[in-house]
Design an enzyme around this catalytic site. Structure first.
Site, PDB file in Angstrom:
ATOM      1  N   ARG A  71     -15.055  -5.550 -15.236  1.00  0.00           N
ATOM      2  CA  ARG A  71     -13.727  -4.966 -15.430  1.00  0.00           C
ATOM      3  C   ARG A  71     -13.764  -3.975 -16.590  1.00  0.00           C
ATOM      4  NH1 ARG A  71      -9.296  -4.168 -12.370  1.00  0.00           N
ATOM      5  NH2 ARG A  71      -7.339  -4.716 -13.376  1.00  0.00           N
ATOM      6  N   THR A  74      -8.935   0.968  -3.900  1.00  0.00           N
ATOM      7  CA  THR A  74      -9.988  -0.007  -4.177  1.00  0.00           C
ATOM      8  C   THR A  74     -10.814  -0.171  -2.916  1.00  0.00           C
ATOM      9  OG1 THR A  74      -8.725  -1.221  -5.841  1.00  0.00           O
ATOM     10  CG2 THR A  74     -10.327  -2.500  -4.691  1.00  0.00           C
ATOM     11  N   THR A 100     -13.309  -0.824  -7.860  1.00  0.00           N
ATOM     12  CA  THR A 100     -12.039  -0.078  -7.918  1.00  0.00           C
ATOM     13  C   THR A 100     -12.055   1.017  -8.976  1.00  0.00           C
ATOM     14  OG1 THR A 100      -9.645  -0.341  -8.227  1.00  0.00           O
ATOM     15  CG2 THR A 100     -11.029  -1.691  -9.615  1.00  0.00           C
ATOM     16  N   GLU A 153      -7.532   2.294 -14.763  1.00  0.00           N
ATOM     17  CA  GLU A 153      -7.335   0.832 -14.699  1.00  0.00           C
ATOM     18  C   GLU A 153      -6.375   0.300 -15.752  1.00  0.00           C
ATOM     19  OE1 GLU A 153      -8.199  -1.309 -11.705  1.00  0.00           O
ATOM     20  OE2 GLU A 153      -9.755   0.146 -12.129  1.00  0.00           O
ATOM     21  N   ASP A 176      -3.063  -1.353 -15.190  1.00  0.00           N
ATOM     22  CA  ASP A 176      -2.915  -2.755 -14.767  1.00  0.00           C
ATOM     23  C   ASP A 176      -2.473  -3.654 -15.930  1.00  0.00           C
ATOM     24  OD1 ASP A 176      -3.372  -2.457 -12.103  1.00  0.00           O
ATOM     25  OD2 ASP A 176      -5.435  -3.169 -12.122  1.00  0.00           O
ATOM     26  N   SER A 210      -5.771  -8.096  -9.694  1.00  0.00           N
ATOM     27  CA  SER A 210      -5.423  -8.927  -8.535  1.00  0.00           C
ATOM     28  C   SER A 210      -6.603  -9.048  -7.583  1.00  0.00           C
ATOM     29  CB  SER A 210      -4.272  -8.296  -7.760  1.00  0.00           C
ATOM     30  OG  SER A 210      -3.192  -8.065  -8.593  1.00  0.00           O
ATOM     31  N   GLY A 213      -5.721  -3.100  -2.365  1.00  0.00           N
ATOM     32  CA  GLY A 213      -4.275  -2.954  -2.162  1.00  0.00           C
ATOM     33  C   GLY A 213      -3.434  -3.568  -3.242  1.00  0.00           C
ATOM     34  N   GLY A 214      -3.911  -3.516  -4.501  1.00  0.00           N
ATOM     35  CA  GLY A 214      -3.103  -3.969  -5.624  1.00  0.00           C
ATOM     36  C   GLY A 214      -2.623  -5.399  -5.449  1.00  0.00           C
TER      37      GLY A 214
END
Ligand code: GLU
Length: 581
Positions: free
Chosen positions: A108, A396, A414, A433, A436, A461, A482-483
């Site tokens: 991440r 993503t 993503t 990112e 988020d 997510s 898709g979030g």
């Protein structure tokens, strides 16, 4: 639902330690060695684009592992689906060996050291999406390259360099623009600040996006991939490439922000304790915090376990009502408790504890809708955080690979929104990112768990999962893009396959029901549309059918211990495909 770590730690009478660790230790007592049946073949790759699946299959054929194939697929997706993912972004990888031993890799993105809770404020005014995208402010330090290096060091069978060759070929020799890429580009036709480097690649002299069917070459991307292939992951994080990223972010014409080469050099991918739980007879494992994905999946399935979904079947509005209710409860917990575990204590064991989930499940009725859903109080819950409203997002790619040894890799990669921040470095898009994070850091005078902080990872997510059957064999590898719809998509794939006996492809093709602040959204054009009146009658308020940008992929094993085969399943909403060596 039996989260494995809770059981292990509870047995050892140190639940407090489990809560402090904040995640489920995954090496479960129920894992059994189950070598792949003889006809498992050389493996399979499923991805949102057939050329990326082919890249992975080439690696499997050359003797690569599932992890090798997943890395090659991630790199190839960067070339052919540049709007969705790549080395300018991050991801999560879940690996499982034939004995069901799970590892989870966190790539991440991180906020630069200069970031503060009010990172998205201009004085007292919160910036809107249009103020920061295209722009440098939402860019996090990319994580995919160090994730890949870490996973390759543990599971690679081919040389690092080999994994880059299919993507380099696609970038250098050219790839054909898909209708989906063309449609995504069209959205940015008039966007000021969309990086000139990207414009030169993907738009014609007339300002129109290159038509579907055009061959595009991306030599800058081929060069940087070649450099990372030859010199290793550090060549992305140290030196010229890092300086280019830092300059792009700091000198962005829109919303510039401080990102230093030290921020980039200091990036670390992390192995996290996997988060696993049991749904009926199946064991489900995935990526814990900083992703909220598998926690939501396990929470919702745990709350649904007492209902006979199988008897209800997919045509029952009651079944979808129950699914939506379980998701509403899980999202409420997510909004309050989930964040980067290096910064906040996330009570994963408490959130997935069977006793806690049966209390949450008791709030659900077959005949009515819960009037007001709020977060519960799981064991280990910190009292210092306020709930925060979720935000929508899109862009993503999920892909999965299995190899001849029965190992599996489930990877979601993503850059957050379509084309990420809109900024491009060396032919790849830099992510956005950091959107988020909770853009509003506080609520009612209390900080939120997912507020921006320097060096912190934004909550995700993304829900790459591996599902094992009672015989200890891998049954499904899946995940989605898709979030906030990602865990919702995964939940309906798992209920479709495990409870309703669908193939993974049919389970993916089903519509989805997504909780919304004022009711529910169901996917237009699917059988769920006809259920809208029934869902309204159950009390769901504003239920509307809208087109949803869903995109999932899966690999499933169909067969028995004696024989069977892997089948890939791509989303009919995408150009997804699977490939075998
Ligand atoms: N950035 C999102 C997340 O990590 C995924 C973006 C998307 O799929 O739209 O949850």
């Amino acid at each position: 639902m039996k989260p494995c770590s809770f059981r292990i730690f509870a047995k050892a009478f140190v639940p407090a330690l489990a809560l402090m660790l904040g995640a489920c230790a995954a090496q479960p007592p129920m894992a059994r060695t189950a070598p792949p049946p003889a006809d498992a073949g050389l493996g399979l790759v499923s991805a949102a684009d057939g050329r990326a699946a082919d890249a992975g299959a080439q690696i499997l054929k050359a003797g690569g592992s599932a992890t090798d194939a997943a890395i090659a697929t991630m790199l190839a997706l960067n070339v052919v689906e540049p709007q969705s993912s790549g080395i300018g972004g991050g991801g999560f990888l879940v690996t499982g060996d034939a004995a069901g031993r799970i590892e989870t890799y966190d790539g991440r993105e991180t906020a630069p050291a200069a970031a503060r809770p009010r990172w998205f404020y201009n004085g007292e005014t919160r910036m809107g999406y249009r103020d920061i995208i295209p722009g440098g402010r939402p860019v996090g330090v990319p994580g995919n390259v160090r994730l890949a290096a870490m996973a390759h060091a543990r599971h690679g069978k081919l040389a690092w360099k080999a994994l880059f060759q299919p993507a380099i070929r696609l970038a250098r020799e050219g790839f054909v623009v898909s209708p989906r890429l063309n449609a995504s580009l069209a959205l940015f036709k008039d966007t000021a600040g969309f990086d000139p480097e990207g414009r030169a690649l993907f738009f014609g002299a007339d300002g129109a996006p290159v038509p579907a069917g055009t061959t595009v070459r991306n030599p800058a991307l081929a060069d940087i991939l070649g450099r990372i292939a030859d010199k290793g992951a550090d060549s992305f994080y140290i030196g010229e490439n890092a300086a280019t990223i830092a300059a792009k972010v700091s000198a962005s014409p829109g919303a510039p922000a401080s990102m230093t080469t030290a921020d980039i050099a200091g990036y670390q991918a992390k192995m996290r304790p996997p988060t696993c739980g049991k749904y009926r007879v199946w064991r489900i494992c995935g990526m814990g915090p900083p992703s909220s994905g598998v926690v939501i999946v396990l929470q919702a399935l745990g709350a649904l376990e007492r209902f006979d979904l199988k008897a209800m079947g997919p045509t029952s509005p009651t079944a979808w009502h129950l699914i939506a209710e379980a998701e509403r409860l899980a999202f409420a917990d997510r909004d309050k408790y989930l964040g980067d575990p290096d910064f906040v204590a996330v009570p994963v064991a408490g959130l997935t504890d069977p006793a806690y989930l049966s209390g949450r499940s008791a709030l659900i009725s077959e005949n009515a809708t819960i009037a007001a859903v709020s977060a519960g109080s799981p064991a280990g819950a910190p009292t210092t955080f306020a709930s925060a409203a979720p935000i929508e997002e899109h862009g993503t790619s999920h892909f999965a690979a299995v190899d001849r040894w029965g190992h599996a890799a489930s990877y979601t990669s993503t850059i957050e929104s379509g084309f990420g921040s809109g900024l491009m470095a060396h032919g790849y898009y830099l992510n956005n990112e950091l959107t988020d994070f909770n853009l509003v850091p506080e609520r009612g005078g209390k900080p939120t768990a997912n507020q921006v902080e320097g060096g912190k990872r934004p909550r995700s997510s993304m829900s790459p999962v591996l599902v094992y059957g009672p015989d200890g064999r891998l049954r499904i590898a899946t995940g989605a893009a898709g979030g906030l719809t990602i865990p919702v998509q995964v939940i309906r794939i798992l209920i479709g396959t495990l409870d309703w006996g669908m193939t993974a492809r049919d389970a993916i093709a089903q519509g989805a029901v997504m909780p919304a602040p004022d009711g529910l959204v169901v996917e237009a054009g699917t059988p769920l549309e006809a259920m809208v009146p029934a869902l309204i009658a159950l009390g769901h308020g504003n239920v509307r059918a809208v087109p949803m940008r869903l995109k999932a992929n899966a690999i499933e094993w169909t067969g028995t211990a004696e024989g069977g085969h892997w089948t890939g399943a791509a989303d009919p909403r995408s150009e997804g495909a699977s490939a075998t060596p």
